[in-house]
Each structure stands twice: as structure tokens, then as C-alpha cells.
Design a protein around this motif. Structure first.
Motif, short mmCIF file in Angstrom:
data_model
loop_
_atom_site.label_atom_id
_atom_site.label_comp_id
_atom_site.label_asym_id
_atom_site.label_seq_id
_atom_site.Cartn_x
_atom_site.Cartn_y
_atom_site.Cartn_z
N SER A 102 79.00 12.69 60.70
CA SER A 102 79.54 12.21 59.43
C SER A 102 80.24 13.33 58.65
N PRO A 103 81.52 13.13 58.28
CA PRO A 103 82.19 14.14 57.45
C PRO A 103 81.57 14.28 56.07
N LEU A 104 81.01 13.17 55.57
CA LEU A 104 80.36 13.23 54.26
C LEU A 104 79.14 14.17 54.32
N LYS A 105 78.41 14.05 55.43
CA LYS A 105 77.27 14.95 55.64
C LYS A 105 77.76 16.40 55.75
N GLY A 106 78.86 16.58 56.48
CA GLY A 106 79.44 17.92 56.64
C GLY A 106 79.90 18.49 55.31
N PHE A 107 80.46 17.62 54.48
CA PHE A 107 80.92 18.04 53.15
C PHE A 107 79.74 18.53 52.31
N HIS A 108 78.66 17.75 52.29
CA HIS A 108 77.50 18.15 51.49
C HIS A 108 76.86 19.42 52.05
N ARG A 111 78.95 22.32 50.94
CA ARG A 111 78.72 22.59 49.52
C ARG A 111 77.40 23.32 49.30
N ARG A 112 76.39 22.94 50.08
CA ARG A 112 75.09 23.62 49.93
C ARG A 112 75.21 25.11 50.26
N VAL A 113 76.11 25.43 51.20
CA VAL A 113 76.29 26.84 51.55
C VAL A 113 77.04 27.58 50.43
N ALA A 114 78.03 26.92 49.85
CA ALA A 114 78.94 27.62 48.91
C ALA A 114 78.46 27.58 47.46
N ASP A 115 77.88 26.46 47.05
CA ASP A 115 77.51 26.31 45.63
C ASP A 115 76.54 27.42 45.21
N GLY A 116 76.81 27.99 44.06
CA GLY A 116 75.92 29.04 43.56
C GLY A 116 76.19 30.40 44.17
N GLN A 117 77.13 30.46 45.12
CA GLN A 117 77.44 31.73 45.78
C GLN A 117 78.79 32.31 45.36
N VAL A 118 79.70 31.43 44.96
CA VAL A 118 81.09 31.86 44.82
C VAL A 118 81.37 32.54 43.48
N ALA A 119 82.24 33.54 43.54
CA ALA A 119 82.61 34.29 42.33
C ALA A 119 83.70 33.58 41.55
N ILE A 120 84.47 32.74 42.24
CA ILE A 120 85.59 32.04 41.58
C ILE A 120 85.45 30.54 41.88
N ASP A 121 86.25 29.72 41.21
CA ASP A 121 86.14 28.27 41.41
C ASP A 121 86.68 27.88 42.78
#
Ligand code: ZN
Length: 460
Positions: A102-108, A111-121
Motif C-alpha cells: 500500500s502506498p498509503l502505508k508507505g507514505f505514513h 513520515r514516521r522516519v522524517a517527522d521530528g527530524q527535519v531542520a526545514i519544512d
């Protein structure tokens, strides 16, 4: 007022003018000339400097798992931090669908990997690798993803869609007012050429380019344009590398097709000679580097507005990950770093040589990607009320590019020893200073996921 930037020259997509810019609560609150008596908690004197809207790189691969288990050398945290040093305030990465999942699963998951990690939007595109789960497209659009990538090649990695699949995919995306992004190379030509070369022991880096000659890109772009025209979906052409690719985009635009395209600094600044040095394997990427006449043609297409934007396709691997020069070309991981040097290199190549103006630079690197990918006007301009994402750029600062002066996790860079005049010295994200004079001074994980709007096809 929280922050006041005084005495600079403001540059946006339509012009440049002297002015002062004030920020309140992360938004641009006021732009004025002269002394209006405003005071602020913090002031920056930008005399002699240019103030740009934050740069947007809409084609980036951080923390990419490529062939096998190798993960690209930068994480979302380290990659987005080097991006900030280069004046980038927004990037768009990819959530790749694993075939059958599922791409929706892949999307989430992404996001779990990136959210809270990134310095910029940041935001994400979806890469679609089969026709399963087409019914998730409306849900993905609701989640703020409007752009769906397809590959016409990489059959050996289970990434490609057939022509028949592309038609169904395009129709479904169009129905929900999303759009498609094409990685266009002819798969059977690449496979045939690779086999011929490998069978004849021609496996040095230069043969990577020989396995994917101009026709590989030209044929696949032409086919994608036709299929998109017939299904009335907006097609965005990823990383155009050839004169022919640029020409096809121009022709489609002349026919009023809903289409856009991007190229990358590497296709403008490097050519296939880069494959003949002992370090040539490091520059392996797909599509490959081309010839000087392609560089000139792409620059012309940028200067007249055929090609809408410049992205980096940043994908960083160490020497070891790339096999240390010991692997045949078809086993070397593809990708080069680029996100930190994009703005100064393009400024040097196109603005200092007067091939484009400053407002065109901002169109190519900020406003056009913001508009195309549904982030405008929040991003991509210097309008009152929009996010105070800004770059203070010193047009006189001379720099030599070396791996040591950049902030990647690798000891090589494709632009080593390139000299540029003009460098981003301060990067501001939603009013907060991230980088200043070569120091990271901001909060390291302040970036947020941006939900993007989808295209308004009614306005075509
Ligand atoms: Zn890419």
C-alpha cells in the motif's frame, strides 16, 4: 516585531528593490523603505546583501534505501541541515511504493522516519510502482500529496509501469486532480545496451553513459507526453538531461499541453568527461551526464522559461557505498549530492554570466516549484502574511567548493574546486534563524510536514 532585516535588496519573482523586511510570529509582517520607526527584538543589517524567498528543492532523496540494503549516507536530520546551509527552506522527498504494498502505508512509514527530524519544512511525492491500490489516490491527496511519480525504466528493480498501466494510472490521477512526475528512460533500450556492454567487458564508468544514450530519454519523454496528452493529466518531466528532452517539452508547451519540467545543476555544469577520471564512478546517476551542447540547450530552455525549475535529485553515497571504483557500472549505486550547492552554483552559472536575471533565479528555484507543487503563496515569494522563509545572500562572497567547507557526511563532492562568487550567508525558516555565517544556530528539528494543494485543472 520579532526580527527586522534592514538595508538589503529584496529579490522576488517579479523584481528587485531596496527595502527592509519585518517578521512577526514567523510571517512576513511588513516591507518598507526608509526609516518608519519600527523596532524589533533582533535586527540584521543586510547592507550590500540580497534577500531571497527560501529556496525550494522539490526532488530530493534523503535516507534512501537503494539496491540491496545500502541506505544513502545522509539521514533526514543531517541532509536537511546541509540543505539549510545552502539556503534551502523546503524540500520534497519521495515515499516509494514497494510493488504489491500500500502506498498509503508507505507514505505514513516515510513520515514516521522524517517527522521530528527535519531542520526545514518538507513534503513527499508518492512513487507508484504498480496498479494495485489505485483507490488510495484520493486518500493520499487528502493527506497533502498531489504528485505521483512513475518510472518507465528500472524493470530489474520492479519500479517500472508498462504503457498500458501508465494510461490507467494517468486517468486515475487526473480524475482526482493530482498530477504525474515522469522518470522517463526507455527500459528495453537500457537493458539491451547494458547487456551488450557487459558481455564485451565494457564496464567502466563511461559505459554507464553509453548504456543510456540520448535516444533512451528522448523516446520515453515523447511517449509520456503523448500518453499524458491523451489522458489529459498534467505531466511533470523529472531531471531532463538532453537537448532533445528540453525541445520536446517546448513543443508540448507550444501545443498548450498541461506540462512542466525540471533539470538539475549536474546536467548544466558537468558532462560525460566526468566519467573518465579515476573517481568517475562517483558521478554515476540516471539519466547520465551528457555533452556540452546539451548543457547549452538546457540553459537556453531555462532562460526562456521552457524548463520551469531546477532541482538537485540529491542522493548522497560514500565512496565505499559506491564500490570504491571496483564495481562494474551497472552495480554502482546511482546519485550525487547537490542540495547545499545548488543556489550558489546556479547563481554563478546563470546570473553572474547574465544568462538570467535575479527574478528569474527566484522563479526557477523558489516561486515556480512552490506554485507547481501546491505550496504557493505560503512558500515561494516575499508577500506580506506568508511564511518568513528567507535567504540572505552575499553576491560578492567568493568561495571555493570543497568537501571540507560543505556539511555532507562524505569526503567527496562533484563540484570540488569550483569557484563561485555569491553565497548564502543566513537562512531563516518561519522567522527563526537556522544558519548564520557558516554556523548552525537554529533548532535542529523545527521543520514540519507541509500538506500540499492539488492542481486546479479548471483554470487551464
Ligand atoms: Zn530522483
Amino acid at each position: 516585531m520579532d526580527l527586522l532585516i534592514k538595508n538589503g535588496t529584496l529579490v522576488d519573482n517579479v523584481g528587485m528593490y531596496p527595502g527592509n523586511l519585518g517578521i512577526v510570529n514567523g510571517k512576513i509582517a511588513v516591507i518598507f523603505q526608509g526609516n518608519k520607526g519600527y523596532s524589533a527584538d533582533q535586527e540584521i543589517d543586510a547592507t550590500g546583501k540580497l534577500i531571497f524567498p527560501g529556496i525550494i528543492d522539490s526532488h530530493v532523496h534523503f535516507q534512501l534505501q537503494d539496491m540491496g540494503n545500502t541506505i544513502s549516507t545522509d539521514s533526514f536530520a543531517s541532509g536537511s541541515k546541509s540543505a539549510a546551509f545552502g539556503g534551502i527552506t523546503t524540500f520534497i522527498d519521495f515515499a516509494d511504493q514497494t510493488r504489491g504494498e500500500s502506498p498509503l502505508k508507505g507514505f505514513h512509514a516515510r513520515r514516521r522516519v522524517a517527522d521530528g527530524q527535519v531542520a526545514i519544512d518538507y513534503s513527499l511525492h508518492i512513487s507508484k510502482t504498480d496498479l494495485e491500490f489505485l483507490d488510495e489516490i484520493p486518500e493520499l491527496i487528502k493527506e497533502g500529496v498531489s504528485s505521483f511519480k512513475f518510472f518507465t525504466t528500472y524493470s530489474w528493480r520492479n519500479l517500472d509501469l508498462t504503457d498500458a498501466q501508465l494510461i490507467s494510472f494517468f486517468k486515475e490521477v487526473r480524475k482526482h486532480r493530482g498530477f504525474v512526475i515522469g522518470h522517463c528512460e526507455n527500459d528495453s533500450m537500457v537493458q539491451y545496451n547494458r547487456k551488450q556492454l557487459i558481455d564485451n567487458n565494457k564496464t567502466d564508468a563511461i559505459f554507464h553513459a553509453r548504456s543510456r544514450p540520448h535516444l533512451v530519454e528522448e523516446e520515453a519523454i515523447q511517449r509520456a507526453i503523448l500518453l499524458a496528452r491523451r489522458t489529459r493529466v498534467h505531466l511533470h518531466l523529472a531531471h531532463i538531461s538532453t537537448k532533445q528532452g528540453g525541445d520536446l517539452l517546448a513543443q508540448a508547451k507550444l501545443k498548450n499541453q498541461r506540462i512542466s519540467g525540471e533539470t538539475c545543476p549536474q546536467y548544466l555544469l558537468l558532462n560525460e568527461k566526468a566519467y573518465t577520471s579515476p573517481d568517475g564512478y562517483l558521478n554515476l546517476m540516471s539519466p547520465p551526464l551528457r555533452h556540452t551542447k546539451d548543457q547549452q540547450a538546457l540553459i537556453n530552455h531555462l532562460s526562456v522559461g521552457t524548463i520551469d525549475q531546477i532541482v538537485t535529485d540529491h542522493c548522497e553515497f560514500s565512496r565505499d557505498s559506491k564500490g570504491g571504483g571496483k564495481l562494474p557500472f551497472h552495480e554502482v549505486l546511482n546519485g550525487i549530492p547537490g542540495i547545499e550547492t545548488s543556489l550558489p552554483l546556479i547563481h554563478e552559472l546563470l546570473v553572474n554570466s547574465r544568462k538570467i536575471t535575479y527574478p528569474q533565479l527566484i522563479q526557477l528555484l523558489s516561486t515556480n516549484p512552490a506554485k507547481l507543487f501546491g505550496l504557493y503563496p505560503q512558500k515561494g515569494s516575499l508577500q506580506i502574511g506568508t511564511d518568513a522563509d528567507l535567504v540572505i545572500f552575499d553576491p560578492k562572497l567568493r568561495q571555493e567548493i570543497t568537501p571540507q567547507t560543505l556539511h555532507y557526511n562524505i569526503d567527496w563532492n562533484p563540484y570540488t574546486n569550483f569557484l563561485v562568487t555569491g553565497w548564502p550567508i543566513t537562512t531563516i525558516l518561519r522567522g527563526g534563524i537556522l544558519c548564520n555565517n557558516g554556523e548552525f544556530v537554529g533548532q535542529p528539528h523545527r521543520g514540519v510536514f507541509l500538506k500540499r494543494k492539488h492542481l486546479n485543472y479548471m483554470s487551464i
